[in-house]
Design a protein around this motif. Sequence first.
Motif, PDB file in Angstrom:
ATOM      1  N   UNK A  19     -18.869   5.256  40.472  1.00 57.95           N
ATOM      2  CA  UNK A  19     -17.741   6.149  40.172  1.00 57.95           C
ATOM      3  C   UNK A  19     -16.929   5.230  39.306  1.00 57.95           C
ATOM      4  N   UNK A  20     -16.788   5.558  38.067  1.00 59.81           N
ATOM      5  CA  UNK A  20     -15.855   4.842  37.406  1.00 59.81           C
ATOM      6  C   UNK A  20     -14.675   5.482  37.192  1.00 59.81           C
ATOM      7  N   UNK A  21     -13.846   5.200  35.978  1.00 60.89           N
ATOM      8  CA  UNK A  21     -12.552   5.662  35.713  1.00 60.89           C
ATOM      9  C   UNK A  21     -12.462   7.106  35.133  1.00 60.89           C
ATOM     10  N   UNK A  22     -13.713   7.310  34.210  1.00 57.98           N
ATOM     11  CA  UNK A  22     -13.485   8.872  33.828  1.00 57.98           C
ATOM     12  C   UNK A  22     -14.747   9.515  33.933  1.00 57.98           C
ATOM     13  N   UNK A  28     -31.390   7.307  39.090  1.00 59.02           N
ATOM     14  CA  UNK A  28     -32.428   7.569  40.262  1.00 59.02           C
ATOM     15  C   UNK A  28     -33.767   7.290  39.571  1.00 59.02           C
ATOM     16  N   UNK A  29     -34.896   7.645  40.500  1.00 56.42           N
ATOM     17  CA  UNK A  29     -36.170   7.433  39.870  1.00 56.42           C
ATOM     18  C   UNK A  29     -36.699   8.110  38.663  1.00 56.42           C
ATOM     19  N   UNK A  30     -36.009   9.370  38.422  1.00 56.02           N
ATOM     20  CA  UNK A  30     -36.540  10.290  37.259  1.00 56.02           C
ATOM     21  C   UNK A  30     -35.596   9.716  36.236  1.00 56.02           C
ATOM     22  N   UNK A  31     -34.553   9.097  36.128  1.00 58.12           N
ATOM     23  CA  UNK A  31     -33.794   8.746  35.099  1.00 58.12           C
ATOM     24  C   UNK A  31     -32.125   8.656  35.487  1.00 58.12           C
ATOM     25  N   UNK A  32     -31.289   8.827  34.549  1.00 56.00           N
ATOM     26  CA  UNK A  32     -29.774   8.710  34.794  1.00 56.00           C
ATOM     27  C   UNK A  32     -29.010   9.662  34.000  1.00 56.00           C
ATOM     28  N   UNK A  33     -27.846  10.090  34.879  1.00 54.26           N
ATOM     29  CA  UNK A  33     -27.135  11.040  34.489  1.00 54.26           C
ATOM     30  C   UNK A  33     -25.521  10.830  34.588  1.00 54.26           C
ATOM     31  N   UNK A  34     -24.674  11.447  33.950  1.00 51.34           N
ATOM     32  CA  UNK A  34     -23.352  11.233  34.096  1.00 51.34           C
ATOM     33  C   UNK A  34     -22.703  12.444  34.125  1.00 51.34           C
ATOM     34  N   UNK A  35     -21.717  12.452  34.738  1.00 55.45           N
ATOM     35  CA  UNK A  35     -20.852  13.744  34.883  1.00 55.45           C
ATOM     36  C   UNK A  35     -19.215  13.345  34.883  1.00 55.45           C
ATOM     37  N   UNK A  36     -18.290  13.997  34.008  1.00 47.63           N
ATOM     38  CA  UNK A  36     -17.033  13.613  33.829  1.00 47.63           C
ATOM     39  C   UNK A  36     -16.162  13.813  35.064  1.00 47.63           C
ATOM     40  N   UNK A  37     -15.355  12.952  35.469  1.00 49.86           N
ATOM     41  CA  UNK A  37     -14.422  13.048  36.545  1.00 49.86           C
ATOM     42  C   UNK A  37     -13.184  14.065  36.428  1.00 49.86           C
ATOM     43  N   UNK A  38     -12.796  14.519  37.459  1.00 49.13           N
ATOM     44  CA  UNK A  38     -11.522  15.447  37.386  1.00 49.13           C
ATOM     45  C   UNK A  38     -10.316  14.483  37.878  1.00 49.13           C
ATOM     46  N   UNK A  39      -9.312  14.484  37.166  1.00 47.00           N
ATOM     47  CA  UNK A  39      -8.107  13.745  37.560  1.00 47.00           C
ATOM     48  C   UNK A  39      -7.509  14.268  38.953  1.00 47.00           C
ATOM     49  N   UNK A  40      -7.728  15.491  39.258  1.00 47.61           N
ATOM     50  CA  UNK A  40      -7.041  16.279  40.200  1.00 47.61           C
ATOM     51  C   UNK A  40      -7.665  16.190  41.477  1.00 47.61           C
ATOM     52  N   UNK A  41      -8.991  15.382  41.489  1.00 44.48           N
ATOM     53  CA  UNK A  41      -9.532  15.115  42.605  1.00 44.48           C
ATOM     54  C   UNK A  41      -9.891  13.524  42.797  1.00 44.48           C
ATOM     55  N   UNK A  42     -10.131  13.302  44.254  1.00 45.25           N
ATOM     56  CA  UNK A  42     -10.420  12.146  44.499  1.00 45.25           C
ATOM     57  C   UNK A  42     -11.797  11.931  45.013  1.00 45.25           C
ATOM     58  N   UNK A  43     -12.735  11.076  44.573  1.00 45.87           N
ATOM     59  CA  UNK A  43     -13.958  10.929  44.683  1.00 45.87           C
ATOM     60  C   UNK A  43     -14.309   9.601  45.641  1.00 45.87           C
ATOM     61  N   UNK A  44     -14.948   9.761  46.644  1.00 54.24           N
ATOM     62  CA  UNK A  44     -15.128   8.674  47.899  1.00 54.24           C
ATOM     63  C   UNK A  44     -16.699   8.551  47.952  1.00 54.24           C
ATOM     64  N   UNK A  45     -17.123   7.137  47.907  1.00 52.67           N
ATOM     65  CA  UNK A  45     -18.642   7.161  48.269  1.00 52.67           C
ATOM     66  C   UNK A  45     -18.508   6.329  49.496  1.00 52.67           C
TER      67      UNK A  45
END
Length: 179
Positions: A19-22, A28-45
């Motif tokens: 989880x980055x800034x934006x 994973x085993x098949x590749x890599x993907x990225x999705x943009x963050x929303x500033x209205x939500x809090x992401x927790x791992x």
Amino acid sequence: MSRIGKLPIPVPNGVEVKIGTDVVEVKGPKGSLSTPLCSLLKYELADGHVTLTRLEETRESRSQHGLRRTLLANCIDGVTKGFSKALEVIGVGYRVAVKGNIIELAVGFSHPVVLELPAGIKAAVEGQVLTISGVDKELVGEMAARIRRIRKPEPYKGKGIKYVTETIRRKVGKSGGKK
């Protein structure tokens, strides 16, 4: 509260979520993907799960909650299992061929239609069934829709390109209404 948004997203073994800034990057085993963050939500791992919580109760944050959770879940599913869509080419003389990253369709036009696949998308042909697969759900669906758009199935004889799961409502034709 969003029913979909409040569900935690399980992170399987072999998948790395960063989880980055934006953006959220998923590898994973098949590749890599990225999705943009929303500033209205809090992401927790935490302990193998990603959870999304709203920072404030506004209409926009409620609408983004379920959407962003689903986009992130699709990224995780894509890098572990992948996505695929199957298209069926129906018609006399209609055929499909895959040569590397190029799809060649003969679907009743005076010339064959040639399509180039974008990076990350693979195609396979088995008889009259064309399978489009890849890690990005949006890209797989868009490519399948673009191929189907070349020759949509028609309701009288059923000729054209259709999804395997799709049913075509057939019409009777001219002689069906006469007595």
